[in-house]
Scaffold this active site. Structure first.
Site, PDB file in Angstrom:
ATOM      1  N   ARG A 119      29.426  21.008  16.378  1.00 58.27           N
ATOM      2  CA  ARG A 119      30.866  20.794  16.252  1.00 58.27           C
ATOM      3  C   ARG A 119      31.228  19.424  16.809  1.00 58.27           C
ATOM      4  O   ARG A 119      30.675  18.975  17.815  1.00 58.27           O
ATOM      5  CB  ARG A 119      31.593  21.887  17.032  1.00 58.27           C
ATOM      6  CG  ARG A 119      33.118  21.802  17.048  1.00 58.27           C
ATOM      7  CD  ARG A 119      33.703  22.053  15.695  1.00 58.27           C
ATOM      8  NE  ARG A 119      35.128  22.398  15.770  1.00 58.27           N
ATOM      9  CZ  ARG A 119      35.952  22.351  14.737  1.00 58.27           C
ATOM     10  NH1 ARG A 119      35.509  21.982  13.546  1.00 58.27           N
ATOM     11  NH2 ARG A 119      37.223  22.703  14.853  1.00 58.27           N
ATOM     12  N   THR A 437      36.071  22.766   3.809  1.00 55.52           N
ATOM     13  CA  THR A 437      34.827  23.165   4.463  1.00 55.52           C
ATOM     14  C   THR A 437      33.865  23.702   3.400  1.00 55.52           C
ATOM     15  O   THR A 437      34.244  23.876   2.240  1.00 55.52           O
ATOM     16  CB  THR A 437      35.074  24.233   5.560  1.00 55.52           C
ATOM     17  OG1 THR A 437      35.935  23.673   6.563  1.00 55.52           O
ATOM     18  CG2 THR A 437      33.805  24.697   6.253  1.00 55.52           C
ATOM     19  N   GLU A 457      36.800  19.137   7.840  1.00 53.91           N
ATOM     20  CA  GLU A 457      38.072  19.846   7.965  1.00 53.91           C
ATOM     21  C   GLU A 457      38.881  19.817   6.687  1.00 53.91           C
ATOM     22  O   GLU A 457      38.590  20.561   5.769  1.00 53.91           O
ATOM     23  CB  GLU A 457      38.917  19.394   9.149  1.00 53.91           C
ATOM     24  CG  GLU A 457      39.775  20.558   9.638  1.00 53.91           C
ATOM     25  CD  GLU A 457      41.163  20.201  10.087  1.00 53.91           C
ATOM     26  OE1 GLU A 457      41.585  19.039  10.005  1.00 53.91           O
ATOM     27  OE2 GLU A 457      41.846  21.130  10.535  1.00 53.91           O
ATOM     28  N   SER A 509      37.516  27.947  13.155  1.00 59.11           N
ATOM     29  CA  SER A 509      37.552  29.287  12.551  1.00 59.11           C
ATOM     30  C   SER A 509      36.243  29.621  11.859  1.00 59.11           C
ATOM     31  O   SER A 509      36.084  30.732  11.343  1.00 59.11           O
ATOM     32  CB  SER A 509      38.688  29.377  11.528  1.00 59.11           C
ATOM     33  OG  SER A 509      39.931  29.153  12.119  1.00 59.11           O
TER      34      SER A 509
END
Length: 637
Positions: A119, A437, A457, A509
């Site tokens: 990430r 995504t 994103e 998410s």
């Protein structure tokens, strides 16, 4: 009690819950297995069961790349690396080396599940209030903030893939890059998804602004979107991949790295201030080459929870995926989903209402409590504690809608012995953010599995392409709270779990997921779609487990999504309009029908060692299956 695998895979006219009861009463597993063969509960025609490997990807060219790696004797990690690089070429609007992601891995020999966390991270100069100035400019805070250099997080995809290959792969980084280099140099035929995406306003805004013209030259040439069927060649990206193949990730991450300096220069850009028309200085990025040099990949254990006797494992903090998915399913578990006689069959009003109400409760908790666990105390055990779940689930009435949903305080359930009061926590309305995504799922002949969700994103990220290097930079930092939420007051407490902080990873998410029966994998899947990722994973989990669908049916079935405590419900075409009217009569506000997510999935039948794949119709995906005899045998690493 463990639910037998054949329960999930066998077709029957009985409701799911009663089918289970009947199977238990029948007694003999041999008879059941004989009467309920895979031929009656396999995937849809055209996706045959195999045991040489399956690659399910949202883009056919990338799926073929992964299949070729498996065919040559590579393992699931090797194939995942090659697929990810290929997606940077053929699905550049969704993911790439300018972004980050989560790779969930199952190693069959060790029976071990772990996640490679790549990430993006906030730079050292990030601050909790850095997006606040955007609230005074223009009509869309997110649009302006997410297309500025300030939104660019330190990219992690390249180092994540390189780390996975080094530790668990059998091929080199250069070998994993080779197919992507070929696609970028020789070109590929543009499909409908990329052609449609190239119409994005992110490629059309501010023509003449050199910072955004780089991407426009490639993906919006001659002031027109890409045309389906044309050949797209990307020489700058091919050059970048060749450079990385020769010199490794250091050229991207080292302070004196050639690409590192170009990234830092590119993220200093910002769009024009919609009020004054001049450059919006507060939107310039804060990343330095030191931030790139200090970036680290983290190997994490998954979050897991039981649902109807199966174990679900998915990505934990800094992702909210696993916690929210598992919480929703556990809130639902007391209801007899799948029982038509009680009104809980697929798409029924009761079924959908219970799903929506559980989503509202879980997303309320998500908004307050979930963030990067390296920086904040996420009450993981409390959020999934049986007593906390029971307390929250009692708020769900299958025949009504809660007027207003708030987060509760799970911390008393997180640590034994604390006061078990249920103080309410405050919630700020969440700004709608990017919904792009990509996700793909791979299983190899040895049973190793990769479920990998990666992203930049929003579609086209910030819209900033690194000049001369051909890849798009993410806008992941807008996944943080755009206004600080921290509030120490006991009456309106908010830990600010997702407030911006230096070196912190924004809440995600993404929910790459695996389902196990005992210690044996049953299914793996995930989805793109911003916060709807969570709901897509819930939908397919219930389709497989509660409704007894095969994997392709589970992927194809219409989905419903609720991504906030008190917002509108999203839904797809395919549900009964009478049911939709009944939901509205309960007080739910339904949005117009639109596609939700793009699930790529595999199911594994451990009895016959058969593997089944499903690609989602919502993008032009592909599930490529391999027979064992196709695989080149080579020594195991």
């Amino acid at each position: 009690m463990q639910v037998p695998l054949f329960f999930h895979l066998c077709r029957s006219s009985f409701p799911a819950r009663k089918r289970w009861q009947a199977l238990v009463l029948l007694g003999t597993a041999a008879a059941l297995l004989t009467s309920c063969a895979w031929s009656r509960r396999g995937p849809s025609p055209g996706v045959p069961g195999v045991h040489g490997g399956v690659v399910a990807v949202s883009e056919p060219n990338a799926a073929r790349v992964g299949a070729d790696i498996l065919r040559q004797g590579g393992n699931a990690i090797d194939a995942a690396a090659a697929v990810q690089f290929a997606l940077n070429v053929v699905e550049p609007e969704s993911s790439g080396i300018g972004g980050g992601g989560f790779m969930l891995v199952y190693l069959a020999r060790e029976k071990r599940v772990f996640a490679v966390d790549s990430r993006e991270k906030a730079p050292a100069a990030a601050s909790p209030d850095m997006f606040v100035p955007f609230f005074d400019h223009g009509s869309s805070v997110f649009s302006l903030a997410s297309t500025s250099g300030l939104a660019v997080g330190v990219p992690g995809t390249l180092l994540g893939v390189a780390t996975a290959l080094d530790k668990w792969g059998t091929i080199s980084l250069a070998s994993a890059l080779t197919p992507a280099i070929g696609l970028a140099e020789k070109g590929f035929r543009i499909g409908p998804t990329l052609a449609k995406s190239s119409k994005s306003s992110r490629l059309q805004n501010e023509p003449g602004n050199s910072a955004y013209d780089e991407a426009r030259k490639v993906f919006f040439p001659h002031d027109a979107p890409l045309a389906e069927g044309e050949i797209l060649v990307q020489p700058d990206l091919a050059k970048t991949f060749r450079l990385i193949a020769r010199r490794g990730p250091a050229v991207f991450y080292q302070e004196d790295g050639e690409i590192a300096n170009a990234i830092v220069s590119a993220q200093l850009a910002t769009r024009s201030d919609p009020v004054s028309g001049g450059q919006f200085a507060a939107g310039a990025g804060r990343m330095t080459t030191s931030d790139l040099a200090n970036y680290d990949v983290v190997i994490r254990d998954p979050i897991e929870g039981d649902y109807r006797g199966l174990t679900i494992k998915s990505m934990g903090p800094p992702s909210s995926g696993a916690l929210t998915v598992i919480q929703i399913l556990k809130l639902i578990e007391r209801f007899p989903i799948g029982d038509k006689e009680q009104g809980y069959d697929f798409g029924a009003t009761r079924t959908l209402n219970v799903m929506i109400e559980a989503m509202r409760l879980a997303f309320a908790d998500r908004a307050v409590w979930m963030g990067d666990e390296d920086f904040v105390d996420v009450p993981t055990a409390g959020l999934l504690h049986d007593d906390y779940i029971a307390m929250r689930s009692t708020l769900i009435d299958p025949d009504s809608r809660q007027a207003y949903v708030q987060a509760y305080d799970p911390r008393p359930f997180d640590v034994a012995g604390l006061n078990t009061g249920s103080r309410l926590a405050s919630i700020s309305p969440e700004i709608q953010k990017g919904v792009n995504t990509t996700h793909f799922t791979i299983v190899d002949r040895d049973g190793n599995i990769v479920s990998y969700t990666s992203t930049i994103e929003s579609g086209w990220g910030t819209g900033l392409m690194v000049p001369g290097y051909g890849f798009i930079l993410n806008n992941e930092l807008t996944d943080f709270n755009l206004k600080p939420a921290y509030n120490p007051g006991p009456d309106n407490f908010n830990p600010g779990a997702n407030d911006v902080a230096p070196h912190k990873r924004p809440r995600s998410s993404m929910a790459p997921t695996m389902v196990f029966q005992g210690d044996k994998p049953f299914a793996a899947y995930g989805s793109p779609g911003g916060s709807t990722i969570i709901d897509s994973v819930v939908n397919i989990s219930m389709n497989l487990i509660d409704h007894g669908m095969d994997v392709q049916e589970a992927v194809d079935a219409p989905r419903i999504a609720q991504t906030s405590a008190n917002g509108n419900v999203r839904r797809e075409i395919g549900f009964s309009e009478a049911v939709m009217q009944e939901l509205e009569s309960l007080g739910h506000k339904l949005g117009s029908p639109a596609d939700i997510g793009s699930v790529q999935a595999v199911v594994i039948d451990q009895r016959g060692k058969r593997q089944y794949g499903a690609a989602d119709r919502r993008r032009v995906g592909a599930a490529v299956t391999l027979r064992d005899e196709e695989i080149v045998k080579k020594g195991k690493r």
